[in-house]
Design an enzyme around this catalytic site. Structure first.
Site, PDB file in Angstrom:
ATOM      1  N   ARG A  97     -20.315   3.383 -43.866  1.00  0.00           N
ATOM      2  CA  ARG A  97     -20.513   2.718 -42.198  1.00  0.00           C
ATOM      3  C   ARG A  97     -19.194   1.367 -42.765  1.00  0.00           C
ATOM      4  O   ARG A  97     -19.304   0.354 -43.425  1.00  0.00           O
ATOM      5  CB  ARG A  97     -22.099   1.797 -41.932  1.00  0.00           C
ATOM      6  CG  ARG A  97     -22.195   1.323 -40.891  1.00  0.00           C
ATOM      7  CD  ARG A  97     -23.800   1.013 -40.854  1.00  0.00           C
ATOM      8  NE  ARG A  97     -23.549   0.324 -40.164  1.00  0.00           N
ATOM      9  CZ  ARG A  97     -23.327  -1.496 -39.283  1.00  0.00           C
ATOM     10  NH1 ARG A  97     -23.227  -2.077 -40.309  1.00  0.00           N
ATOM     11  NH2 ARG A  97     -23.959  -1.955 -38.362  1.00  0.00           N
TER      12      ARG A  97
ATOM     13  N   LYS B 190     -17.457  -7.514 -44.959  1.00  0.00           N
ATOM     14  CA  LYS B 190     -18.202  -8.015 -45.215  1.00  0.00           C
ATOM     15  C   LYS B 190     -17.565  -9.855 -46.203  1.00  0.00           C
ATOM     16  O   LYS B 190     -16.779  -9.181 -47.301  1.00  0.00           O
ATOM     17  CB  LYS B 190     -18.614  -7.701 -46.074  1.00  0.00           C
ATOM     18  CG  LYS B 190     -19.895  -6.651 -45.312  1.00  0.00           C
ATOM     19  CD  LYS B 190     -21.736  -6.074 -45.897  1.00  0.00           C
ATOM     20  CE  LYS B 190     -22.607  -5.798 -44.696  1.00  0.00           C
ATOM     21  NZ  LYS B 190     -23.254  -5.169 -45.021  1.00  0.00           N
TER      22      LYS B 190
END
Length: 275
Positions: free
Chosen positions: A256, A222
């Site tokens: 995740r 991210k």
């Protein structure tokens, strides 16, 4: 011991688990367009399962900041044929559906998907919790304000963790009213949060243990990693591994990730050290 019931299959979190990401979108920030055929999708799932993924999370709508709007019809056209094929091809796999739309949830759960991963926790479709509850499916609820298109306009908090815990407490009460038994909370790294707020949430992630439900950490490649280092998502694997390790130390039960093997190694080394 925390656990969830996935179509009669008990997934326990005595040790943390890894959720592999399968994006079937053309524009996801890291792997958009990679999985554009059933053959490539099957190969990727086989790889993730072999590497130790306990759950496969399938998404057909990119929720990265400023991602373009996708209609419900288009999301269904992308998602339904893939899910229909995969539940037959991999009958023992646990498939999660990454959607905020109740109709997408209904049709995919009907086809045999096991759980729903909703970035809006029901805020973007008031029928979502009713649908999930009717299937007695596990429900991942994420913290976000606004929509994927405008969420970064909503980053004002007096105390981000205090507001998040209040948010989840309220959402969990709503879920219970709709018959949802198994809930997982996701703090929503990168959603409605500045870079510094993301790191504050990670630093205080253990506070979510007070909710007494499994905690999902979704940090894979991210922007809080690659913007910090002024690089790209492609260069963010090492940073992802570091932050996944911190997440585990802070009590995360589910990671995740795009890179399953590295995350599974993270879990094994964490478990060897701390458990």
């Amino acid at each position: 011991m925390k656990s969830i019931n996935c179509k009669g299959q008990l997934v326990t979190f005595e040790t943390p688990k890894v959720m592999g990401i399968l994006n079937i979108t053309p524009n996801s920030f890291f792997d958009g367009g990679w999985h554009h055929s059933l053959e490539k999708i099957e190969q990727q799932i086989e790889k993730m399962l072999q590497e130790g993924a306990a759950i496969i999370d399938i998404g057909a709508y990119s929720t990265q900041p400023n991602a373009p709007f996708v209609s419900e019809e288009e999301e269904l056209e992308r998602m339904v044929p893939v899910v229909k094929h995969l539940v037959k091809k991999f009958p023992n796999a646990v498939f999660s559906i990454d959607t905020f739309r109740a109709e997408v949830a209904k049709q995919t759960l009907d086809l045999g998907a096991a759980m729903i991963n909703d970035v809006s926790a029901g805020n973007l479709d008031d029928q979502m919790m009713q649908v999930v509850g009717s299937f007695k499916a596990p429900y991942i609820m994420m913290h976000m304000k606004g929509t994927p298109q405008n969420m970064q306009q909503f980053t004002d908090y007096d105390d981000v963790m205090h507001e998040m815990i209040y948010y989840f407490s309220d959402k969990m009460a709503q879920a219970q009213q709709h018959g949802i038994v198994d809930v997982i909370v996701d703090p929503g790294f990168g959603f409605s949060k500045t870079l510094d707020q993301n790191y504050e949430v990670l630093n205080k992630l253990d506070l979510l243990q007070n909710l007494n439900v499994p905690v999902l950490s979704a940090l894979s490649r991210k922007s809080m990693i690659y913007k910090f280092f002024e690089t790209t998502p492609q260069d963010a694997l090492n940073g992802t591994t570091v932050l996944n390790t911190i997440s585990l130390i802070k009590g995360a039960n589910l990671l995740r990730v795009h890179d399953v093997r590295e995350a599974v190694e993270c879990v094994k080394l964490y478990t060897k050290t701390y458990c």
